[in-house]
Scaffold this active site. Structure first.
Site, PDB file in Angstrom:
ATOM      1  N   GLU A  67      57.556  39.888  52.614  1.00 25.49           N
ATOM      2  CA  GLU A  67      57.531  40.753  50.936  1.00 25.49           C
ATOM      3  C   GLU A  67      58.671  40.004  50.302  1.00 25.49           C
ATOM      4  O   GLU A  67      58.746  40.400  49.225  1.00 25.49           O
ATOM      5  CB  GLU A  67      56.763  41.494  50.723  1.00 25.49           C
ATOM      6  N   ASP A  83      53.044  38.210  38.741  1.00 26.76           N
ATOM      7  CA  ASP A  83      52.141  38.181  39.257  1.00 26.76           C
ATOM      8  C   ASP A  83      50.571  38.489  39.096  1.00 26.76           C
ATOM      9  O   ASP A  83      49.635  39.288  39.176  1.00 26.76           O
ATOM     10  CB  ASP A  83      51.964  38.604  41.237  1.00 26.76           C
TER      11      ASP A  83
END
Length: 296
Positions: A67, A83
């Site tokens: 991540e 996103d």
């Protein structure tokens, strides 16, 4: 949103999580709210799953590499990564568009006992965004959150209560439900539990079309059962089911980012091929062409 559906089904939207006890004590935050981050591996004799703090730190280092391109948990990180989930912040990528960032900020404010914090002024905007998303609005909306990333970084670096709030919410929303699923299907290895935990963090632990529970059910059906999931081929099947969900998610807003995250599955499959079931250190892995290492 994928993770939000778990929060709704679990009764946590609307403050169901808020109001419980904040992590006690003044310890520095660490893996799942437990041992301090960055401390030496101290495996518990005879324990080879994520109940062992050393293996849990290793598992969370792997997830953090996916991540954040770093093995360090990014408590102070905050940005809009485009996103469709608004601001992404903290150790587990809590987002303003999926309710969990609001939970963290509320828990932090609660721990401050009425004292104004660097994030107090952003609560109305977070609440408004959350209400709009609940009504079908845009999860990527960041109206009123101008300056939030800088304020989050300041608070994380100067006030340990924010990092403890992150640990608490992460454990309640992701770690504990993922380990409950592991117990349900008999997943006993540290690697297998890492696979479920990483899936929980990215996909959520609800019953939506891309959630962890859905992928477990699809895998079990395709595999013809779930007996000895660590070593029967079930885990390999699960990773391929997850790959399919990343390549073609039900939530169009996450599609582009998720497709770019397929190397998460590649890395986990490599660890499985290498039979690193106990996640013993030292551990080396590669993600998206970058090498990572956890020392013994």
């Amino acid at each position: 949103m994928n993770r939000r559906s778990f929060l709704v089904l679990g009764g946590l939207v609307g403050g169901g999580l808020v109001g419980g006890a904040v992590l006690a004590g003044c310890q520095q935050p660490g893996a799942a709210g437990g041992a301090p981050a960055g401390s030496a591996s101290s495996d518990v004799p005879g324990v080879t799953d994520l109940a062992d703090p050393g293996r849990l730190r290793t598992a969370e280092a792997v997830i953090s590499s996916f991540e954040n391109s770093s093995t360090e948990l990014p408590y102070a990180s905050a940005q809009d990564i485009g996103d469709g989930r608004g601001i992404t912040a903290g150790r587990a990528g809590f987002t303003s568009g999926t309710h969990d960032l609001l939970l963290v900020v509320r828990r932090y404010e609660e721990s401050a006992g009425g004292e104004r914090t660097p994030l107090t002024g952003y609560l109305p905007a977070l609440i408004a965004i959350d209400a709009a998303v609940t009504a079908g609005g845009d999860g990527g909306d960041t109206t009123g959150l101008e300056g939030f990333p800088a304020a989050w970084r300041q608070a994380s670096q100067t006030d340990p209560r924010l990092n403890r709030a992150q640990d608490d919410v992460y454990r309640r929303l992701y770690f504990d439900p993922a380990m409950a699923q592991a117990r349900r299907i008999g997943m006993t290895s540290a690697l297998g539990q890492l696979v479920l935990l990483d899936s929980a963090v990215q996909h959520g632990t609800g019953t939506d079309p891309d959630g962890l529970a859905t992928m477990i059910d699809e895998t079990t059906e395709a595999h013809g059962g779930v007996e000895q999931p660590d070593r029967s081929g079930w885990l390999e099947e699960f990773l391929e089911v997850r790959r399919a969900h990343l390549l073609d998610p039900a939530d169009a807003e996450t599609a582009e980012v998720w497709r770019r995250s397929v190397p998460r599955v590649d890395t986990l499959e490599t660890l499985l091929d290498e039979e690193r079931f106990d996640l013993a250190t030292p551990l080396d892995w590669t993600f998206a062409g970058q090498a990572f290492h956890v020392a013994g």
